[in-house]
Every structure is written in structure tokens, then in C-alpha cells.
Scaffold this active site. Structure first.
Site, PDB file in Angstrom:
ATOM      1  N   PRO A  57       9.403-108.914  22.929  1.00 41.67           N
ATOM      2  CA  PRO A  57       9.759-108.774  24.346  1.00 41.67           C
ATOM      3  C   PRO A  57       9.081-107.568  24.998  1.00 41.67           C
ATOM      4  O   PRO A  57       9.002-107.491  26.223  1.00 41.67           O
ATOM      5  CB  PRO A  57      11.281-108.592  24.311  1.00 41.67           C
ATOM      6  CG  PRO A  57      11.714-109.173  23.015  1.00 41.67           C
ATOM      7  CD  PRO A  57      10.595-108.923  22.067  1.00 41.67           C
ATOM      8  N   GLU A  97      16.943-108.095  14.524  1.00 42.47           N
ATOM      9  CA  GLU A  97      17.015-107.100  15.591  1.00 42.47           C
ATOM     10  C   GLU A  97      15.628-106.597  16.003  1.00 42.47           C
ATOM     11  O   GLU A  97      15.474-105.915  16.997  1.00 42.47           O
ATOM     12  CB  GLU A  97      17.885-105.911  15.142  1.00 42.47           C
ATOM     13  CG  GLU A  97      18.177-104.896  16.218  1.00 42.47           C
ATOM     14  CD  GLU A  97      18.951-105.453  17.395  1.00 42.47           C
ATOM     15  OE1 GLU A  97      18.862-104.885  18.494  1.00 42.47           O
ATOM     16  OE2 GLU A  97      19.653-106.484  17.212  1.00 42.47           O
TER      17      GLU A  97
END
Length: 222
Positions: free
Chosen positions: A86, A113
Site C-alpha cells: 500500500p 501485517e
């Protein structure tokens, strides 16, 4: 072109590579797509690929060793390594064209994560498909592979992607098929005229109009 996808979930790609345009491109040997479970490169007795964050924090993080070894094993002289995150550069059609000119891509799908920061050193480019977070890089990898493969010579006609949305920073023009009149909604008369120059001009003006209404930010780049 050869595309190696490093993922913990290769089965997610099975339908993707066995249907439609991607399958035809593979069958025609225009592209070779390999799905590599990088868990196989783990040196841990239990094939562990993730660990807790040093310093504390929620979630598990991908460890560097399996991914480093996988990339080292697969990488050649003309390989471009893509890390999906991201935090990467936002993917667009121009990047798709650039990548379609490469001969070998390695795409690293993150999961959990995130990944150990040192994995970034492997990447030639970090990419994101938008300002949102997914559970892993598999869906973005499919989107990126699809957008690249359709641009390869012999996959679809060149005219089909030259007129795509985002080429020249314009959205695509409206298209119609039969019937001419469907529930009172009619095909524009200009498209029935047979006058190719007038049709081309109309389509260009519709591209400008649609882009101004829906994506004015694209016009600022022209």
C-alpha cells in the site's frame, strides 16, 4: 514474457490463469506465468515464513530469508522485481505499458501485517493499486498481471487497447451495440452515418466530455 509470482496462496490464481484472455496468452506461449509458494524456500524446519515484530506491535510480519532466497534463485540479468505494498507508487496505465516491455517480472505478494523492511532492497519498483488495504498482494498481483498481459503483442488487437480508458489521460468514449433503440434509449445518429472522420471526432469529443465530468484530474495532466 515470463512472470513469476511469489505468493503463499498459489491456489488463488488457478481460475485466473485458466480462463479467458490470460489462458489464451499462455496457450499461445506469449506469456509464461509461474506461481511460486515462497514457503518452499524457508529454512525453518516447520517452513515458517513470518514472525513477531521486533519492538512489539500487532500482527505477524514476513521474514526476509525465504523471499531473498526465492528472488536470488529466480532472478536473471533482465529481471524487474515488483513489490506490492500500500506504500508503493500508485499503479496506472503508463506503468502497465512500461512493464509490458520487460522480458521477466518477479512479483512479490505481501501478506499478514507486512514484511520485513529489508525486503524492500530487492525491489526495482514498489506498487499499490489504490489507497486501501487488502489482506494480501494476490488480488493486486492478478490485476497487474492482467493489465500487462493484454498489452503484449498477439494477445488482443492493438486497436482494442489504444482506445482504452487512461490512454492519453482520457477516459474511453461510449460504445453501443444492437438494437438501435432499446427501451427508448437510442444509439447516437452519428454512429449510424458511416462517416468515419465524423465518428472519430465525435468519439474524441465524448472522451473529453466524459473525462471532464468524471476525472477532471486527468485533464490537468494533458
Amino acid at each position: 514474457m515470463k512472470i513469476d509470482v511469489l505468493t503463499l496462496f498459489p491456489d488463488m490464481f488457478e481460475g485466473f490463469i485458466k480462463e479467458s484472455i490470460i489462458k489464451r496468452a499462455i496457450d499461445k506461449k506469449i506469456v509464461e506465468i509461474n506461481l511460486i509458494d515462497f514457503r518452499a524456500y524457508s529454512k525453518d524446519p516447520h517452513k515458517k515464513v513470518d514472525d513477531y515484530q521486533i519492538g512489539g506491535g500487532a500482527g505477524m510480519v514476513l521474514m526476509p530469508q525465504p523471499i531473498f532466497d526465492a528472488v536470488s534463485d529466480l532472478k536473471g540479468d533482465n529481471t524487474k522485481v515488483i513489490l506490492l505494498t500500500p506504500q508503493g507508487e500508485k499503479y496506472n496505465q503508463n506503468i502497465a505499458y512500461d512493464l509490458s516491455r520487460e522480458t521477466h517480472l518477479i512479483i512479490i505478494c505481501g501478506h499478514y501485517e507486512g514484511f520485513d523492511e529489508r525486503i524492500r532492497s530487492l525491489a526495482d519498483i514498489e506498487l499499490s493499486i489504490g489507497d486501501f488495504v487488502l489482506t494480501g498482494g494476490e488480488v493486486p498481483a492478478m490485476a497487474i498481471v492482467d493489465s500487462i498481459v493484454r498489452l503484449l503483442d498477439g494477445v488482443i488487437t492493438k486497436e482494442s487497447h489504444i482506445n482504452d480508458s487512461f490512454n492519453n489521460n482520457l477516459l474511453d468514449y461510449p460504445v453501443y451495440t444492437h438494437p438501435i433503440d432499446f427501451k427508448g434509449m437510442k444509439v447516437p445518429e452519428i454512429l449510424l452515418s458511416g462517416h468515419h472522420e465524423n465518428i472519430a471526432n465525435w468519439r474524441y469529443m465524448e472522451q473529453l466530455k466524459r473525462t471532464k465530468e468524471r476525472r477532471p484530474d486527468l485533464l490537468e495532466k494533458r
